[in-house]
Design a protein around this motif. Structure first.
Motif, PDB file in Angstrom:
ATOM      1  N   GLY A 181     -24.888 -32.969  20.433  1.00 12.11           N
ATOM      2  CA  GLY A 181     -25.684 -31.770  20.193  1.00 12.11           C
ATOM      3  C   GLY A 181     -25.068 -30.841  19.160  1.00 12.11           C
ATOM      4  O   GLY A 181     -25.771 -30.046  18.538  1.00 12.11           O
ATOM      5  N   ALA A 182     -23.731 -30.951  18.975  1.00 15.95           N
ATOM      6  CA  ALA A 182     -23.056 -30.071  18.023  1.00 15.95           C
ATOM      7  C   ALA A 182     -22.926 -30.725  16.642  1.00 15.95           C
ATOM      8  O   ALA A 182     -22.551 -30.079  15.676  1.00 15.95           O
ATOM      9  CB  ALA A 182     -21.671 -29.690  18.556  1.00 15.95           C
ATOM     10  N   VAL A 183     -23.240 -32.029  16.566  1.00 13.34           N
ATOM     11  CA  VAL A 183     -23.108 -32.743  15.295  1.00 13.34           C
ATOM     12  C   VAL A 183     -24.372 -32.527  14.458  1.00 13.34           C
ATOM     13  O   VAL A 183     -25.480 -32.454  15.005  1.00 13.34           O
ATOM     14  CB  VAL A 183     -22.872 -34.251  15.544  1.00 13.34           C
ATOM     15  CG1 VAL A 183     -22.863 -35.032  14.240  1.00 13.34           C
ATOM     16  CG2 VAL A 183     -21.557 -34.450  16.285  1.00 13.34           C
ATOM     17  N   HIS A 184     -24.187 -32.398  13.153  1.00 13.93           N
ATOM     18  CA  HIS A 184     -25.312 -32.193  12.230  1.00 13.93           C
ATOM     19  C   HIS A 184     -26.358 -33.297  12.446  1.00 13.93           C
ATOM     20  O   HIS A 184     -25.998 -34.475  12.514  1.00 13.93           O
ATOM     21  CB  HIS A 184     -24.795 -32.233  10.791  1.00 13.93           C
ATOM     22  CG  HIS A 184     -25.807 -31.770   9.781  1.00 13.93           C
ATOM     23  ND1 HIS A 184     -26.867 -32.544   9.413  1.00 13.93           N
ATOM     24  CD2 HIS A 184     -25.912 -30.619   9.082  1.00 13.93           C
ATOM     25  CE1 HIS A 184     -27.591 -31.894   8.516  1.00 13.93           C
ATOM     26  NE2 HIS A 184     -27.031 -30.718   8.300  1.00 13.93           N
ATOM     27  N   PRO A 185     -27.645 -32.925  12.533  1.00 17.87           N
ATOM     28  CA  PRO A 185     -28.692 -33.929  12.825  1.00 17.87           C
ATOM     29  C   PRO A 185     -28.657 -35.133  11.875  1.00 17.87           C
ATOM     30  O   PRO A 185     -28.922 -36.253  12.308  1.00 17.87           O
ATOM     31  CB  PRO A 185     -29.983 -33.136  12.646  1.00 17.87           C
ATOM     32  CG  PRO A 185     -29.605 -31.723  12.893  1.00 17.87           C
ATOM     33  CD  PRO A 185     -28.186 -31.571  12.451  1.00 17.87           C
ATOM     34  N   ASP A 186     -28.297 -34.908  10.610  1.00 19.33           N
ATOM     35  CA  ASP A 186     -28.275 -36.024   9.648  1.00 19.33           C
ATOM     36  C   ASP A 186     -27.136 -37.000   9.920  1.00 19.33           C
ATOM     37  O   ASP A 186     -27.174 -38.149   9.470  1.00 19.33           O
ATOM     38  CB  ASP A 186     -28.143 -35.495   8.211  1.00 19.33           C
ATOM     39  CG  ASP A 186     -29.380 -34.725   7.783  1.00 19.33           C
ATOM     40  OD1 ASP A 186     -30.385 -34.757   8.541  1.00 19.33           O
ATOM     41  OD2 ASP A 186     -29.334 -34.084   6.722  1.00 19.33           O
ATOM     42  N   ASP A 187     -26.086 -36.532  10.601  1.00 17.65           N
ATOM     43  CA  ASP A 187     -24.920 -37.392  10.861  1.00 17.65           C
ATOM     44  C   ASP A 187     -24.948 -37.984  12.267  1.00 17.65           C
ATOM     45  O   ASP A 187     -24.233 -38.939  12.570  1.00 17.65           O
ATOM     46  CB  ASP A 187     -23.617 -36.587  10.721  1.00 17.65           C
ATOM     47  CG  ASP A 187     -23.464 -36.002   9.323  1.00 17.65           C
ATOM     48  OD1 ASP A 187     -24.169 -36.482   8.413  1.00 17.65           O
ATOM     49  OD2 ASP A 187     -22.658 -35.078   9.148  1.00 17.65           O
ATOM     50  N   ARG A 188     -25.776 -37.367  13.120  1.00 11.75           N
ATOM     51  CA  ARG A 188     -25.707 -37.620  14.557  1.00 11.75           C
ATOM     52  C   ARG A 188     -25.900 -39.097  14.927  1.00 11.75           C
ATOM     53  O   ARG A 188     -25.068 -39.684  15.617  1.00 11.75           O
ATOM     54  CB  ARG A 188     -26.778 -36.770  15.242  1.00 11.75           C
ATOM     55  CG  ARG A 188     -26.597 -36.609  16.708  1.00 11.75           C
ATOM     56  CD  ARG A 188     -27.667 -35.691  17.258  1.00 11.75           C
ATOM     57  NE  ARG A 188     -27.464 -34.298  16.848  1.00 11.75           N
ATOM     58  CZ  ARG A 188     -28.427 -33.380  16.855  1.00 11.75           C
ATOM     59  NH1 ARG A 188     -29.649 -33.711  17.214  1.00 11.75           N
ATOM     60  NH2 ARG A 188     -28.161 -32.143  16.494  1.00 11.75           N
ATOM     61  N   GLY A 189     -27.002 -39.689  14.445  1.00 18.06           N
ATOM     62  CA  GLY A 189     -27.357 -41.052  14.837  1.00 18.06           C
ATOM     63  C   GLY A 189     -26.258 -42.048  14.524  1.00 18.06           C
ATOM     64  O   GLY A 189     -25.860 -42.840  15.383  1.00 18.06           O
ATOM     65  N   GLU A 190     -25.750 -41.979  13.306  1.00 16.15           N
ATOM     66  CA  GLU A 190     -24.728 -42.948  12.900  1.00 16.15           C
ATOM     67  C   GLU A 190     -23.435 -42.727  13.673  1.00 16.15           C
ATOM     68  O   GLU A 190     -22.770 -43.688  14.080  1.00 16.15           O
ATOM     69  CB  GLU A 190     -24.480 -42.850  11.391  1.00 16.15           C
ATOM     70  CG  GLU A 190     -23.814 -44.109  10.863  1.00 16.15           C
ATOM     71  CD  GLU A 190     -23.616 -44.067   9.362  1.00 16.15           C
ATOM     72  OE1 GLU A 190     -24.287 -43.250   8.690  1.00 16.15           O
ATOM     73  OE2 GLU A 190     -22.781 -44.834   8.875  1.00 16.15           O
TER      74      GLU A 190
END
Lengths: 458, 120
Positions: A181-190
């Motif tokens: 939840g704290a990780v940038h949405p663009d980086d989250r999935g990977e």
């Protein structure tokens, strides 16, 4: 540090188990004791009952008893016998009870002693544990990294204080998979996918991603984690560290841009040198002539480069410095002590870095021409360089006037005293093409008049 | 390999902000028989030319025009179906990935190589 703490915890567990065993054995001793006491009490009641039975017989009755001895021998003998047996049993029982009591007492003493010893050991272990946890706390608070631990399934079980301070997450939000939840949405999935792979294969995890702070700012972090392999060759838990590399990665990006920019400028400069060399070669009458001209022009190029490289961060090149660079070494005075060169204009006027090179080459051609054939070739000549910045349609424009005077027979000299084809091309064609200038170049009665009108865009 | 390249009647757009570089290129390509369109020193001017020129057979684009990247011009040429090459001081990694297949000539550029890359 963690290993010490873990072994201390194991020791603490062992001691607690031992105390539990002692308590169990004490309880069974007490049960045994109760059982013996109950048996004794039962016997005591029996003996008392028998004693009362004997007492109930009066002395005459005793005599009578004795008299009837022969007759009653059987009855009296039976009672006495029962009493004797009961007394003996009572005695045996009492002795057993005493032995049991003594042993119970001794056991109690030993138990007390062991409990005291173990309690003391536990408090030492607790103290050690407390100290090592306090030391761990100091270390985790001291390092700039955000530290964490996860279980064998990859669920986070602990974060150091810095994680909560930075993200603003609560413990409930953060633990488990809350970090996503704290990780940038663009980086989250990977990041999540890579973490799942690392957990499944028990291989170290390394990943750069952006983490949002409680203020909403996103900074780049390097996340690393290693599995701790347990006794059965399985992952016991994961230890992780999160390092803020935002400044570093910005510097790295900036460095890449600068290196690319430097490469572009260098190659571009090479191309300019090649083109200028071609032009100079075409305009030269001999190799000696070429050498003089090319040295001169490369010198001007190199001075422009050094003006550009001397700029400190964010500073622009001042027009007055560029003029001084080309005319500076040449500050002659007229016979009556007057300065031959007069410069007037706002000294704060600066040039965009992209314009400096071409502008400097143009000024150089004008200066060279003035020194060779024009106002600076004779002691009575004058050169006025005047500049102003005006706003036209709300856009600033630099107007620069280069006016030579005091050159006699200008009309007859104009055929030979003109700047080279290269110089005029620079002023009349390169400046308009490259810098969007309007330029004019003309001969007056006593010298050269050149006007440059240049947009000063951002 | 060294056969003279004849560009008779070919219209070539030059986009380059350095006057002397583009002028040398213009002279060399004209000597091979090409007709030069432009040259244009900025993205805005190049876009005007791409939008208005009746015929462009090919183009040579400098990548960095006074700090501005030439990509919008490349896109416009692509729309028009005009082949082009980059003349650049940059290494491969710096050029936008979507132009990875476009031929690059490193500066200083040899006009003969440009002619061969475009029409060879």
């Amino acid at each position: 540090m963690n290993e010490t703490a873990d072994s201390d915890r194991a020791e603490q567990r062992r001691l607690r188990d031992e105390i539990e065993q002692l308590r169990t054995s004490l309880e069974s001793s007490i049960e045994e004791n109760t059982r013996l006491t109950e048996d004794r009490d039962r016997l005591l009641r029996r003996v008392t009952a028998l004693a009362r039975e004997i007492q109930a017989m009066q002395p005459p009755a005793v005599d009578a008893l004795l008299a009837e001895r022969e007759d009653d021998r059987g009855h009296s003998g039976q009672t006495e016998e029962a009493l004797r047996v009961a007394f003996e049993e009572l005695q045996v029982m009492t002795e057993e009870l005493e032995v049991a009591n003594t042993s119970l007492h001794e056991q109690n003493l030993r138990l007390d002693e062991r409990v005291r010893e173990r309690t003391a050991e536990i408090s030492i272990v607790n103290e050690t544990l407390r100290k090592s946890e306090a030391a761990l706390q100091i270390v985790t608070d001291l390092v700039p990294d955000l530290l964490w631990r996860a279980d064998a399934d990859g669920l986070v079980t602990w974060y150091s204080k810095r994680w909560y301070d930075y993200t603003g997450q609560s413990v409930e939000e953060a633990l488990g998979t809350g970090w996503t939840g704290a990780v940038h949405p663009d980086d989250r999935g990977e990041s999540r996918a890579l973490w799942e792979i690392a957990v499944a294969q028990a291989i170290p995890y390394q990943r750069e991603h952006r983490i949002r702070s409680h203020t909403g700012e996103c900074r780049r972090f390097l996340v690393r984690a290693v599995p701790q392999i347990g006794k059965q060759g399985r992952v016991g838990q994961w230890f992780g560290a999160i390092t803020d590399i935002d400044d570093l990665s910005q510097l790295r990006d900036r460095q890449q841009v600068l290196v690319a920019e430097l490469q572009h400028r260098t190659r571009n400069l090479m191309a300019v040198v090649q083109a200028v060399t071609q032009r100079t070669l075409k305009g030269s009458v001999s190799l000696d002539d070429f050498k003089l001209r090319i040295d001169d022009r490369l010198g001007a190029l190199s001075r422009a480069q050094s003006l550009l490289s001397r700029r400190t961060e964010g500073m622009k090149v001042r027009l007055v410095d560029l003029l001084a660079e080309e005319l500076g070494a040449h500050m002659p005075t007229t016979p009556d002590g007057e300065a031959q060169i007069r410069m007037s204009g706002d000294e704060g006027v600066t040039l965009r870095s992209g314009t400096v090179q071409t502008f400097a080459l143009a000024i150089h051609e004008l200066a060279t021409n003035a020194i060779k054939y024009g106002a600076l070739s004779i002691p009575t000549g004058h050169l006025d360089v005047v500049w102003t910045v005006d706003r036209v349609d709300d856009r600033p424009r630099l107007r620069l006037e280069w006016r030579e005077s005091g050159v006699p027979d200008m009309a007859s000299k104009s055929a030979t005293s003109r700047p080279s084809g290269y110089g005029r091309e620079l002023i009349e064609r390169a400046l308009p093409y490259q810098l969007g200038c309007r330029t004019s170049f003309a001969f007056t009665e006593d010298g050269v008049l050149c006007m440059v009108d240049m947009p000063m865009g951002a | 390999m060294n056969a003279p390249v004849i560009l008779d009647g070919r219209s070539i757009l030059l986009v380059e902000d350095e006057y002397f570089i583009v002028d040398e290129m213009r002279r060399a390509l004209e000597a091979m028989g090409a007709t030069i369109i432009g040259p244009a020193p900025s993205v805005a001017q190049a876009l005007d030319v791409v939008a208005s020129a009746p015929r462009i057979d090919a183009a040579v684009l400098d990548v960095n025009l006074q700090g501005e990247m030439v990509y919008p011009v490349a896109d416009a040429l692509f729309q028009r179906g005009v082949p082009f090459i980059f003349a650049t001081g940059y290494d491969d990694g710096v050029i936008d990935a979507r132009f990875a297949d476009i031929t690059r000539c490193e500066k200083p550029v040899d006009p003969l190589k440009v002619a061969r890359a475009l029409f060879g």
